[in-house]
Design an enzyme around this catalytic site. Structure first.
Site, PDB file in Angstrom:
ATOM      1  N   PRO A   1       0.758  -1.173  -0.211  1.00 16.33           N
ATOM      2  CG  PRO A   1      -0.112  -0.909   2.125  1.00 16.33           C
ATOM      3  CD  PRO A   1       0.788  -1.650   1.439  1.00 16.33           C
ATOM      4  CB  CYS A   2       4.319   1.850  -0.064  1.00 16.26           C
ATOM      5  SG  CYS A   2       5.605   2.855   0.860  1.00 16.26           S
ATOM      6  N   GLY A   3       2.392   4.632  -0.834  1.00 16.39           N
ATOM      7  CA  GLY A   3       2.018   5.511  -2.065  1.00 16.39           C
ATOM      8  C   GLY A   3       0.588   5.714  -2.433  1.00 16.39           C
ATOM      9  CB  THR A   4      -2.349   3.634  -1.229  1.00 15.23           C
ATOM     10  OG1 THR A   4      -1.996   2.364  -1.580  1.00 15.23           O
ATOM     11  CG2 THR A   4      -4.006   3.516  -1.533  1.00 15.23           C
TER      12      THR A   4
ATOM     13  CB  CYS B   1       7.768   4.733   3.764  1.00 14.82           C
ATOM     14  SG  CYS B   1       6.493   4.187   2.550  1.00 14.82           S
TER      15      CYS B   1
END
Lengths: 230, 365
Positions: A179-182, B136
Site C-alpha cells: 500500500p505504499c504510495g496509495t 516512507c
C-alpha cells in the site's frame, strides 16, 4: 466531505467502514456476473482497544483467466462446470479479456479481501490463488494470469510490489499489494476527477476510486458505468 | 556502557535439535549450540546450522524452518522477541527444533533464505518510517548500496559476533542516520550519545528531526489463570492465542514525563480502568529512575523495592473484572513502568525502528 487539496489521500478506520459498505452496495446494484462483496466482521479481544467494529470486505472463489493468444476473438461464455465458481463472463467488465477456461489442472480460483491498514490508513488488497482442489497456486503461475503490465512490474520489483504476508485477521499467508504510495495516488485521482465540481473527497466514493486502480492490477476492472453517476 | 549497544549485542543461546523425521544416521547427531543475536532472525542462522546436520539429512531440497514445542516459529519475528514471547520463564539454552523438510506453507509465509528476511526487514522499516515520519519516501529512495549496507550491518553482525568481534553498530548508525527517520527527544539518551560520539565518526545527531510518534509492535497473549511465579506462567502454545498489532504511540510532551506506563495506557486502555493510577505514579521519585540507564540493563536491583511497590500498585488497582497486565518484556527485560518512554524507545528499539513489546494479560474467564 473534505477539500482534496488539504487531504493526504488517507482515510480513517471509521470512514473505511462507510466506504466499504457503499462500495459493496454499488457493486451489487450493478448486477455484474460477480457475486457481491461481503463484510466480514472481526472478533475483538477484550484487552485491545478497538473503538468500532473492525472487519474487511471479501469476494471469494472467483476464477480469472487471461486470454491465450488464439482466443482473443472469442466472445462466447464457456461454462466453467463448477457450481460455486463465478467467472468473468460479462464483456462490459473486462475490456479485452474473455472468459477462458484454464487448461491446466482445471480452474484457478482467487479470493480477494479488502483490509484496512492501521499504519498506512488506506485499504489494502489481499488475495490468494488456488487450484480447484485447494492447493495454493505458486507465484509464477499467478504471474502468468496477471495483466501484462502487472507482471512486468512484478518482475522488476518483486518484493515491494506484491508481497506475501500474514493476513492480519486470518493469520495465514496471503498475497498483498503493497500500500505504499496509495495515499498519494488517491489524492491525485480525486484532484483529477472533473465530475466533482469542487474537488471534494467523498468517503462513499473512496473505495470505488481505489478499486478502479487496484482491481486492474489483478485483472478485475470496474466498468465505467460504475464510476459515473455517483 | 550505552544501553543501545547492550541491546545490539544481546544474544540468545540456542540448542538446536534436528527433527527426528530427518535423521537418517545412527547415532543421531548432537544438537547444535549457537548464539543467536536478539535483533536477528532465525533463517539467517541457516549457514551455521546446516554443516552440523548436512551429513544426516535425507536427500531432497532444503527449506529451513524452526519450531518450539510443536509451534512453528514465525521467521519474520526477531529471535529475541520470539524468545521473550514463547519462553516467559527464560530457558537457557533455548531448546528449539530445526526442520529442513515439510515446510508448513499453510501456517508460515514462505522463506527463500536471506532475501526473504531482508525484504521483510525493509518492509518493516518502511512501515516504521511511515508511522514516524508520515511517509516512507526516504526508505523507498534508499540507494542500492545504502540498502545493502543497512542490511549487512544487521546481518553480518551476528557472523562477526559469533567470532566475538566488535558488533557493527557503527555501520548501522551511519546508514540509518541517512534515513532521517525522526527520533524521539530524550534527554537521557542524548547524554550518553554525546559522550560516546567521539568514537562514532559522522553520526549526525544535530540534524535529526525530533518527533513525538513511535512505532510499536505489540504481542499480547492472554492467560485465564492467576500465577505467582514465572515458572507457573502458562506458555503460549499456539499463534491463535497471540495477538500481534502494530500501533503508533504519540508521546504527549506537555506536563510530566511520558512514561512506559503512559504508553501502555494508550496501547491497552482496557487494562487501566482506574484513573487514580496517574496520581500514584506521578509521586514516584524520578531521581531514582534516572540511575537505571547507567546500570546493566538486565539488572533490576536499582531502587528495586521502591519500584516494586509502584508496580504492585499498578497490579492491584487493575483487578476489577477487566484484563490485567501480568508481564511486560522488551529485549528480555521487564522494565519498570515509570521509566521514561523516550528512553525505552531510543535504547530498546530494533534496527527496524520498531519497539517490540511482549505483554501477558490475564483476562477473566
Amino acid at each position: 466531505m473534505m477539500d482534496v487539496l488539504q487531504w493526504d489521500g488517507t482515510l480513517s478506520a471509521k470512514d473505511f467502514r462507510i466506504g466499504a459498505v457503499a462500495f459493496a452496495q454499488k457493486w451489487e446494484s450493478l448486477n455484474l456476473a460477480f457475486p457481491p462483496w461481503s463484510w466480514v466482521p472481526c472478533p475483538k479481544h477484550p484487552w485491545l482497544a478497538s473503538p468500532q467494529e473492525e472487519g474487511y470486505l471479501s469476494l471469494e472463489k472467483i476464477c480469472i483467466s487471461m486470454p491465450q493468444e488464439e482466443d482473443v476473438d472469442q466472445t462466447s461464455q464457456t461454462d466453467p462446470g463448477e457450481e460455486d465458481a463465478s467467472c468473468l463472463g460479462n464483456k462490459d467488465v473486462i475490456d479485452d479479456a474473455t472468459l477462458v477456461q484454464s487448461n491446466q489442472d482445471g480452474l484457478h480460483h482467487y479470493d480477494f479481501h479488502i483490509v484496512y491498514s492501521n499504519i498506512f490508513k488506506v485499504p489494502v488488497l489481499y488475495f490468494r490463488a488456488y487450484y480447484g482442489d485447494g492447493r495454493p497456486l505458486p507465484l509464477d503461475e499467478i504471474e502468468k494470469e496477471l495483466p501484462e503490465c502487472s507482471s512486468n512490474e512484478l518482475s522488476k520489483s518483486k518484493w515491494t510490489f506484491i508481497t506475501q504476508e500474514e493476513h492480519p485477521y486470518l493469520k495465514r499467508p496471503w498475497y498483498k499489494l503493497h500500500p505504499c504510495g496509495t495515499g498519494e495516488w488517491m489524492k491525485l485521482l480525486f484532484l483529477s476527477d472533473t465530475a466533482q465540481p469542487k474537488s471534494q473527497m467523498v468517503v462513499e466514493l473512496y473505495l470505488l476510486s481505489w478499486f478502479s486502480v487496484v482491481g486492474q492490477v489483478v485483472g478485475l476492472r470496474i466498468p465505467s458505468k460504475m464510476l459515473n453517476g455517483c | 556502557m550505552e544501553a543501545h549497544k547492550y541491546v545490539w549485542e544481546g544474544a540468545i543461546p540456542l540448542q538446536i535439535h534436528l527433527h527426528e523425521s530427518q535423521v537418517t544416521t545412527l547415532p543421531p547427531p548432537p544438537p547444535a549450540l549457537i548464539l543467536a543475536p536478539r535483533i536477528g532472525y532465525l533463517p539467517l542462522l541457516a549457514p551455521l546450522i546446516k554443516p552440523y546436520f548436512s551429513s544426516t539429512l535425507p536427500p531432497g531440497v532444503d527449506t529451513i524452518w524452526f519450531e518450539y514445542k510443536g509451534l512453528p516459529l514465525k521467521w519474520y519475528i526477531p529471535t529475541g522477541v520470539l524468545f521473550d514471547l514463547l519462553c516467559p520463564e527464560p530457558e537457557r539454552p533455548w531448546n528449539i527444533t530445526v526442520h529442513f523438510r515439510g515446510y508448513p506453507g499453510n501456517v508460515l509465509i514462505p522463506c527463500e533464505g536471506e532475501d526473504s528476511v531482508k525484504w521483510s526487514f525493509i518492509n518493516s522499516l518502511k512501515e516504521a518510517a511511515y508511522i514516524i515520519n508520515g511517509n516512507c519516501k526516504n526508505v523507498m529512495n534508499m540507494s542500492q548500496s545504502d540498502q545493502l549496507e543497512l542490511w549487512s550491518s544487521v546481518m553480518s553482525d551476528f557472523e562477526l559476533y559469533l567470532w566475538f568481534l566488535e558488533g557493527n553498530l557503527e555501520a548501522y548508525q551511519r546508514v540509518s542516520s541517512k534515513l532521517k527517520i525522526a527520533t524521539v527527544e530524550d534527554e537521557y539518551t542524548s547524554f550518553y550519545a554525546s559522550k560516546s560520539q567521539q568514537g562514532i565518526g559522522e553520526t549526525d545527531l544535530a540534524g535529526q528531526v525530533k518527533t513525538g510518534r513511535v512505532a510499536v509492535r505489540l504481542y499480547v497473549w492472554s492467560v485465564s489463570e492467576d500465577f505467582d511465579d514465572l515458572e507457573d506462567m502458562p506458555q503460549p502454545d499456539s499463534w491463535e492465542k497471540i495477538s500481534y498489532i502494530n500501533r503508533p504511540v504519540e508521546i504527549q510532551k506537555e506536563g510530566k514525563c511520558f512514561t512506559l506506563h503512559d504508553a501502555l495506557k494508550v496501547l491497552l486502555p482496557e487494562n487501566f480502568p482506574d484513573e487514580s493510577l496517574n496520581v500514584k505514579l506521578a509521586a514516584v521519585d524520578f531521581e531514582n529512575t534516572l540511575k537505571i540507564p547507567s546500570e546493566d540493563v538486565s539488572s533490576d536491583k536499582v531502587g528495586e523495592e521502591q519500584e516494586q511497590n509502584a508496580y504492585k500498585q499498578v497490579g492491584a488497582s487493575c483487578v476489577s473484572g477487566s484484563a490485567e497486565i501480568k508481564l511486560i518484556r522488551i529485549q528480555g527485560i521487564e522494565p519498570k513502568l515509570e521509566i521514561p518512554f523516550s528512553w525505552v524507545v531510543n535504547n530498546l528499539m530494533n534496527p527496524d525502528y520498531f519497539l517490540h513489546i511482549c505483554v501477558c494479560v490475564k483476562v477473566p474467564k
